[in-house]
Enzyme design. Structure first.
Site, PDB file in Angstrom:
ATOM      1  CG  HIS A   1      86.109  48.271  56.062  1.00 50.32           C
ATOM      2  ND1 HIS A   1      85.440  47.781  57.182  1.00 50.32           N
ATOM      3  CD2 HIS A   1      87.087  48.046  56.006  1.00 50.32           C
ATOM      4  CE1 HIS A   1      86.553  47.062  57.799  1.00 50.32           C
ATOM      5  NE2 HIS A   1      87.611  47.417  57.112  1.00 50.32           N
TER       6      HIS A   1
ATOM      7  CD  GLU B   1      88.853  44.817  53.051  1.00 53.30           C
ATOM      8  OE1 GLU B   1      89.515  44.144  53.836  1.00 53.30           O
ATOM      9  OE2 GLU B   1      88.971  45.933  53.118  1.00 53.30           O
ATOM     10  CG  HIS B   2      85.620  42.820  57.233  1.00 53.47           C
ATOM     11  ND1 HIS B   2      86.300  42.261  58.156  1.00 53.47           N
ATOM     12  CD2 HIS B   2      86.279  43.888  56.953  1.00 53.47           C
ATOM     13  CE1 HIS B   2      87.183  43.303  58.823  1.00 53.47           C
ATOM     14  NE2 HIS B   2      87.228  44.133  57.993  1.00 53.47           N
TER      15      HIS B   2
ATOM     16  CD  GLU C   1      83.766  39.361  59.170  1.00 55.27           C
ATOM     17  OE1 GLU C   1      84.550  40.178  59.152  1.00 55.27           O
ATOM     18  OE2 GLU C   1      83.945  38.154  59.673  1.00 55.27           O
TER      19      GLU C   1
ATOM     20  CD  GLU D   1      89.241  46.692  60.361  1.00 51.85           C
ATOM     21  OE1 GLU D   1      89.851  47.254  59.517  1.00 51.85           O
ATOM     22  OE2 GLU D   1      88.471  45.973  60.196  1.00 51.85           O
TER      23      GLU D   1
END
Length: 472
Positions: free
Chosen positions: A84, A87-88, A157, A164
């Site tokens: 994940h 992906e960022h 990030e 998130e």
């Protein structure tokens, strides 16, 4: 090329032969013409093992996506969250493009660029106007192969992903799925969250990201899918040119995942700030290539859904929705159906007042048991029509189509055409539904997660007992 009827790996040759015979006996003349005339889908495997799949759909736009067998299921405890995090990072710049230039290039063409990560897959996709497929493929090839993974961006990030994670944990509707997976797959990486632990998010390094790419972003684990205003041969040529640095799997060893064992269990998370309880009930489901896949999906259509605000519950064709509405047992419920490489999880998510938790859970489990013993012909036929209509409606946009064909080729190794889907659904009988329901839902382990005011929640032994077929 194509959508030929190839056997899922879980079907024996004799079982597959019988299935083909039944489908042949049904006759293509029984398939509606609008389904038979669905756009053809073509698949090409490049020399390095990367697969390209396209479906030409009359449109003024095209969607191109890269689908990778990469997610939290392929991580260990110390690296949980890397897929994940990657992906960022993938859109933050390449060797020849800054983050700003990537965003401007896409916006100047009126396109969009996005991504998602699940437990078993990561997808990067862009939607562009007709004629811009070459740019879309070149851009995706660049970001997937040449992301710089700059340390400053990694630090930025971390904050974004931690926020998130906090938002998901505050949202009971979203976090209930993670709780359910954590108890259903206690000894499997499937039980871990997609975002990873807070400690991991704070410590994931550039080296971790680079090692993950080297290990998992190999050609045999990647599918490039395109749908809409595209040309298959042109897509193949552009992918061959722009993904040539993707490593082949030859000589690489990917460690096997631990077995995805399913564990019947219960977890409750107390929150007495309101009277509401969010509940997720899960049974062991079907893998992507399981021959029971469509029958289980059909059963979920029979279970149905309910929302008290709609006012349709008492007139619903779903017996469970009618009962819940009549007895005011829940505010809402909807079915869940998630398939993985070797297993799956299927069940129901519900929201109710804490006074109704015991009655509600009992009625849900009892309904699954009832289907295994006395589901009617009418219920099955209605569910078939709903399932087929929903499946075809999903494919109306080229974005959904690209996602659909990409994930099917990635998970099944082939594409299931609408005509084949129609015949397979029509081939399901009442006896099939009852047999599969008894196998998966009667006298079986069940995983249950609940968040909210849980002090009246039934214990697991009581819940387990409700999976029996008791007739007085």
């Amino acid at each position: 090329t194509s959508s030929a009827l190839l056997p899922p790996s879980s079907l024996s040759p004799s079982m597959f032969a019988r299935t083909v015979q039944r489908l042949s006996n049904a006759g293509l003349n029984k398939v509606p013409s609008h389904i038979l005339s669905s756009p053809p889908t073509q698949v090409t495997t490049l020399p390095n093992g990367l697969r390209v799949v396209t479906q030409v759909v009359p449109s003024e736009t095209a969607t191109v996506g890269v689908y990778v067998n990469s997610g939290s299921a392929y991580e260990d405890a110390k690296d949980n969250g890397v897929a994940h995090f990657l992906e960022h990072m993938i859109f933050k710049g390449t060797k020849t493009r800054t983050q700003q230039s990537i965003e401007l290039d896409v916006e100047n063409l009126g396109g969009t660029l996005n991504a998602y990560t699940t437990r078993e897959q990561t997808a990067y996709f862009t939607k562009v106007f007709k004629g811009d497929q070459k740019f879309a493929i070149e851009l995706l090839g660049d970001i997937v192969q040449n992301a710089t993974l700059d340390q400053k961006n990694i630090e930025r990030e971390r904050y974004t992903i931690l926020r998130e994670k906090e938002e998901i944990e505050r949202n009971k509707t979203e976090s209930i799925s993670d709780y359910l997976h954590s108890i259903a797959f206690q000894t499997s990486p499937l039980g871990r969250t997609i975002l990873g632990t807070e400690e991991n998010i704070k410590t994931i390094s550039r080296e971790s990201l680079e090692n993950y790419v080297k290990k998992h972003y190999t050609a045999d684990r990647i599918v490039v899918a395109a749908a809409g205003a595209v040309d298959h041969q042109q897509v193949v040529e552009e992918v061959s040119k722009n993904f040539q640095n993707i490593a082949s799997a030859q000589g690489k060893v990917v460690l096997a995942r631990p077995a995805d064992n399913f564990t019947g269990s219960l977890v409750t998370v107390s929150d007495t700030t309101s009277d509401d309880v969010h509940i997720s009930i899960g049974y062991k489901g079907a893998s992507w290539d399981n021959p029971d896949f469509l029958t289980l999906l059909l059963i979920q259509n029979i279970i149905g859904h309910f929302d008290a605000s709609s006012g349709l519950g008492q007139n619903s064709s779903s017996r469970l929705a009618e009962l819940v509405a009549t007895e005011h047992l829940a505010e809402s419920f909807n079915t869940t159906f998630i398939s993985y490489l070797n297993t799956g999880i299927t069940g129901v998510n519900l929201k109710t007042n804490y006074h109704h938790t015991e009655d509600l859970v009992c009625e849900v489990l009892s309904e699954y048991v009832r289907i295994g013993h006395s589901v009617s012909e009418g219920e099955v036929q209605r569910a078939k029509k709903r399932l087929l209509a929903a499946s075809l409606a999903y494919l109306e946009g080229n974005g959904n189509t690209a996602d659909h064909i990409g994930r099917q080729v990635l998970n099944l190794g082939r594409y299931i055409s609408p005509a084949e889907l129609f015949l397979r659904i029509q081939d399901i009988t009442v006896a099939d539904v009852r047999s599969v329901a008894r196998q998966y839902f009667t006298d079986t382990e069940v995983a249950v997660a609940a968040i909210g005011n849980c002090h009246l929640f039934p214990d697991y032994n009581l819940i387990r007992g409700w999976t029996f077929w008791n007739r007085l």
